[in-house]
Structure formats: C-alpha cells, structure tokens
Design a protein around this motif. Structure first.
Motif, PDB file in Angstrom:
ATOM      1  N   SER A   1      30.156  54.974  34.511  1.00  0.00           N
ATOM      2  CA  SER A   1      31.123  54.967  35.602  1.00  0.00           C
ATOM      3  C   SER A   1      32.206  53.942  35.359  1.00  0.00           C
ATOM      4  O   SER A   1      31.984  52.908  34.723  1.00  0.00           O
ATOM      5  CB  SER A   1      30.417  54.732  36.933  1.00  0.00           C
ATOM      6  N   VAL A   2      33.371  54.284  35.852  1.00  0.00           N
ATOM      7  CA  VAL A   2      34.488  53.363  35.718  1.00  0.00           C
ATOM      8  C   VAL A   2      35.352  53.474  36.973  1.00  0.00           C
ATOM      9  O   VAL A   2      35.493  54.546  37.543  1.00  0.00           O
ATOM     10  CB  VAL A   2      35.284  53.673  34.421  1.00  0.00           C
ATOM     11  N   LYS A   3      35.843  52.332  37.425  1.00  0.00           N
ATOM     12  CA  LYS A   3      36.721  52.335  38.591  1.00  0.00           C
ATOM     13  C   LYS A   3      38.153  52.400  38.103  1.00  0.00           C
ATOM     14  O   LYS A   3      38.527  51.625  37.218  1.00  0.00           O
ATOM     15  CB  LYS A   3      36.537  51.034  39.374  1.00  0.00           C
ATOM     16  N   GLY A   4      38.921  53.290  38.672  1.00  0.00           N
ATOM     17  CA  GLY A   4      40.306  53.470  38.266  1.00  0.00           C
ATOM     18  C   GLY A   4      41.072  52.171  38.051  1.00  0.00           C
ATOM     19  O   GLY A   4      41.569  51.912  36.948  1.00  0.00           O
ATOM     20  N   PRO A   5      41.167  51.311  39.076  1.00  0.00           N
ATOM     21  CA  PRO A   5      41.979  50.102  38.923  1.00  0.00           C
ATOM     22  C   PRO A   5      41.473  49.179  37.809  1.00  0.00           C
ATOM     23  O   PRO A   5      42.255  48.497  37.157  1.00  0.00           O
ATOM     24  CB  PRO A   5      41.837  49.402  40.284  1.00  0.00           C
ATOM     25  N   GLU A   6      40.166  49.203  37.579  1.00  0.00           N
ATOM     26  CA  GLU A   6      39.561  48.365  36.545  1.00  0.00           C
ATOM     27  C   GLU A   6      40.117  48.677  35.161  1.00  0.00           C
ATOM     28  O   GLU A   6      40.259  47.791  34.328  1.00  0.00           O
ATOM     29  CB  GLU A   6      38.059  48.643  36.504  1.00  0.00           C
ATOM     30  N   LEU A   7      40.396  49.944  34.956  1.00  0.00           N
ATOM     31  CA  LEU A   7      40.899  50.359  33.648  1.00  0.00           C
ATOM     32  C   LEU A   7      42.175  49.609  33.280  1.00  0.00           C
ATOM     33  O   LEU A   7      42.413  49.287  32.130  1.00  0.00           O
ATOM     34  CB  LEU A   7      41.190  51.851  33.649  1.00  0.00           C
ATOM     35  N   PHE A   8      42.998  49.358  34.310  1.00  0.00           N
ATOM     36  CA  PHE A   8      44.251  48.656  34.041  1.00  0.00           C
ATOM     37  C   PHE A   8      44.057  47.147  34.003  1.00  0.00           C
ATOM     38  O   PHE A   8      44.698  46.449  33.239  1.00  0.00           O
ATOM     39  CB  PHE A   8      45.302  49.025  35.085  1.00  0.00           C
ATOM     40  N   GLN A   9      43.141  46.638  34.848  1.00  0.00           N
ATOM     41  CA  GLN A   9      42.954  45.190  34.903  1.00  0.00           C
ATOM     42  C   GLN A   9      42.176  44.668  33.704  1.00  0.00           C
ATOM     43  O   GLN A   9      42.524  43.673  33.103  1.00  0.00           O
ATOM     44  CB  GLN A   9      42.222  44.806  36.199  1.00  0.00           C
ATOM     45  N   LYS A  10      41.107  45.359  33.369  1.00  0.00           N
ATOM     46  CA  LYS A  10      40.232  44.865  32.308  1.00  0.00           C
ATOM     47  C   LYS A  10      40.819  45.066  30.928  1.00  0.00           C
ATOM     48  O   LYS A  10      40.610  44.285  30.037  1.00  0.00           O
ATOM     49  CB  LYS A  10      38.903  45.629  32.359  1.00  0.00           C
ATOM     50  N   TRP A  11      41.458  46.194  30.756  1.00  0.00           N
ATOM     51  CA  TRP A  11      41.927  46.544  29.425  1.00  0.00           C
ATOM     52  C   TRP A  11      43.446  46.637  29.390  1.00  0.00           C
ATOM     53  O   TRP A  11      44.007  47.664  29.037  1.00  0.00           O
ATOM     54  CB  TRP A  11      41.288  47.863  28.979  1.00  0.00           C
ATOM     55  N   VAL A  12      44.073  45.539  29.790  1.00  0.00           N
ATOM     56  CA  VAL A  12      45.536  45.523  29.836  1.00  0.00           C
ATOM     57  C   VAL A  12      46.096  46.004  28.503  1.00  0.00           C
ATOM     58  O   VAL A  12      45.718  45.508  27.444  1.00  0.00           O
ATOM     59  CB  VAL A  12      46.052  44.090  30.129  1.00  0.00           C
ATOM     60  N   GLY A  13      46.962  46.986  28.588  1.00  0.00           N
ATOM     61  CA  GLY A  13      47.589  47.504  27.371  1.00  0.00           C
ATOM     62  C   GLY A  13      46.659  48.385  26.538  1.00  0.00           C
ATOM     63  O   GLY A  13      47.068  48.942  25.538  1.00  0.00           O
TER      64      GLY A  13
END
Ligand code: ATP
Length: 281
Positions: A81-93
């Motif tokens: 599972s992955v949370k949408g916003p996390e994708l941008f925060q955790k893996w910037v770029g």
C-alpha cells in the motif's frame, strides 16, 4: 534503489468478520477477485477479462483501508500500500520511479493487491500546466502505463502461472470528482464502489467488533439507543467511541479503587458520547 527500499510488503491480517456491515461492498470485491480465480474457465469461454481495479470512494474513516486489507487476507494475496501524498513527499523527484518500482515489487510477490490510498493526490485531473506540476503529470502517466501493463499478466489465458503473476489494484479517495477520467476508463479502474457512512445495522456490528476484546458488562448495554445515538458517525469514530468508553471505565476504577471489578458499562459509553462527536461530512 532508494525508491524501492521503503515499499513494504504486508501480509494483512484483517478478515471480513472484522469489518462490520457493508455486505454489498464486500461482495463486489470478492466477486472481482475470487471469481476470476475460481471460475477462470468461464471467463475464458465467455471471452471476458477479469476486472483489473476497483476504486473505493466515500468519506474518510469508512472502512476503505480495512476492505483492501481484508481482500488481501481472504484471498491469500500479498498487500502493498502507498498513500498518494507520500509518493511526492518521500520520493521527491523520484515519485515516478517509485510507482514503477511499486509495480515491479508487486509482480515479484504476486498474487498481490496494490492499494493506493488518497489516490486523488497522484492522479488528479490533468489541468493546465500552472496548476498541475510536471511531476504530477509524469506520475499519473506512469500509473496509467503500469495499469495498462497488467493486462498481459492478467488471467485472461487462465493458467496457473497467470495466478502467480496476478495483480489487482485498489484505489481509495474521498474526492472522486478530482480524478483524471483517464484512470476510470475500462481496463483501469473498471468499477467505482461507494463506501458511505455505516447504517444502523453496520454501526451495531462495528461497535460489537470493537467491544470484542473489552471486559464489557453486556447486561448494562442499551444497544438500540447506542446505535441511534451514533447516527452519522464513521467506523473510525465508532472505534474511538469504544476506546473512550474503556478509558472512562479505567478512570472510574482509578478514582474509586473500592470498585472490585473493572468492567465497561453503558454509562461509560454515554460519557464517551459527550467526548466523541461525529464530524460533519
Ligand atoms: P481514510 O479515507 O481516512 O483512509 P478509510 O476509509 O480507509 O479512511 P479505515 O482506515 O478503513 O478508513 O478505518 C479506520 C478505522 O476505523 C479502522 O482501523 C477501524 O478501527 C475502524 N473502522 C472503520 N470501519 C469499520 C468497520 N466497518 N468495522 C470495524 N471497524 C471499522
């Protein structure tokens, strides 16, 4: 690669019985996942391909995550599972790469259920460049590519190996209106399922589930009133009501040590009702 390390594969432990109410939602999920496995020959004969993904939508705290986990447990699939916003925060770029890696990981542990919580954060309507960043557009494009790619490893040819490489995608959102329509095309999220506030029967079941492990004085309980008084509450709010009731019982016991038994009574729920109020949805 760094975008891969943090993707955790879970063996979910939620069972259908741990979720109160929502029979129709459960049934739809089971049909989508169990039927292609059980009746693969029918699918083959009728020339229909199994559903690839379902989007669950509705107010927060209303069992979407639980549903995804129970589906994985009950069908013996791994759970990613992955949370949408996390994708941008955790893996910037690197969010796009993270999406690719997520599906690669899913394939390596298939059969697997991939759950995208708050999917609107990564797949909102492609707006003009000022409002939707390039990163967002690339992530959405990657997600679409991955979902389209699942077809080749789907169950359409229905052999045992296909089940080994089987991936099912579940999305959850409170804002389906924000989603890019491309995501809702057939072959992607084929089906939209509404998960709303629990009705009276579901509320009673949810309350009872959360009371299973507490020392409850059942004879003190006025379930009918409690179910009425909790109208408008989400599953998450009902769970916290039960937690508050238990804390009230504990306070009671601490304040008055002469009380021999520390049980949760209806009065502790009544007090908890003052503390937990349904939010307006
Ligand atoms: P969000 O949109 O905020 O992610 P959600 O719809 O995914 O919320 P869940 O995470 O499934 O909500 O529910 C939150 C918590 O509420 C659960 O961990 C559980 O304790 C309780 N809960 C919600 N619905 C139910 C239910 N039908 N039966 C039992 N418990 C429930």
């Amino acid at each position: 690669p760094s975008a891969m390390r943090e993707i955790v594969v879970e063996v979910a432990r939620v069972r259908w019985d741990d979720i109160g109410g929502y029979y129709q939602v459960k049934q739809q999920l089971r049909e989508a996942v169990e039927w292609p496995k059980k009746y693969s020959h029918y699918f083959q004969r009728l020339g229909i391909s199994p559903i690839k993904g379902i989007l669950l939508y509705g107010p927060p705290g209303c069992s979407k995550t639980l549903m995804a986990k129970a589906l994985a447990t009950e069908t013996s699939c791994h759970f990613l599972s992955v949370k949408g916003p996390e994708l941008f925060q955790k893996w910037v770029g690197e969010s796009e790469k993270a999406v690719r890696n997520l599906f690669r990981k899913a394939k390596s542990v298939a059969p697997c259920i991939v759950f995208f919580d708050e999917i609107d954060a990564l797949a909102s309507r492609r707006q003009d460049d000022q409002t939707s960043s390039h990163a967002e557009q690339r992530v959405l494009a990657q997600l679409l590519t991955e979902m389209d790619g699942i077809a080749s490893s789907g169950l359409s040819s229905s052999s045992a190996e296909d089940i080994e490489s089987w991936i099912f995608v579940l999305g959850a959102t409170n804002r389906p209106d924000l989603l890019d329509p491309a995501l809702l095309r057939p072959g992607r999220f084929d089906r939209l399922v509404y998960v709303g506030l629990p009705d009276a029967e579901a509320r009673e079941q949810i309350l009872r589930i959360h009371c299973r492990c507490m020392p409850l004085n059942d004879s003190s309980m006025d379930w009918k009133s409690l179910v009425e008084l909790t109208r408008g509450m989400t599953g998450a709010e009902l769970a916290s009501l039960c937690r508050e009731a238990t804390l009230n019982a504990l306070k009671h016991a601490v304040d008055d040590p002469s009380m021999s038994s520390q049980v949760v009574e209806y009065c502790h729920f009544q007090k908890a009702l003052q503390q937990v109020k349904p939010r307006t949805h």
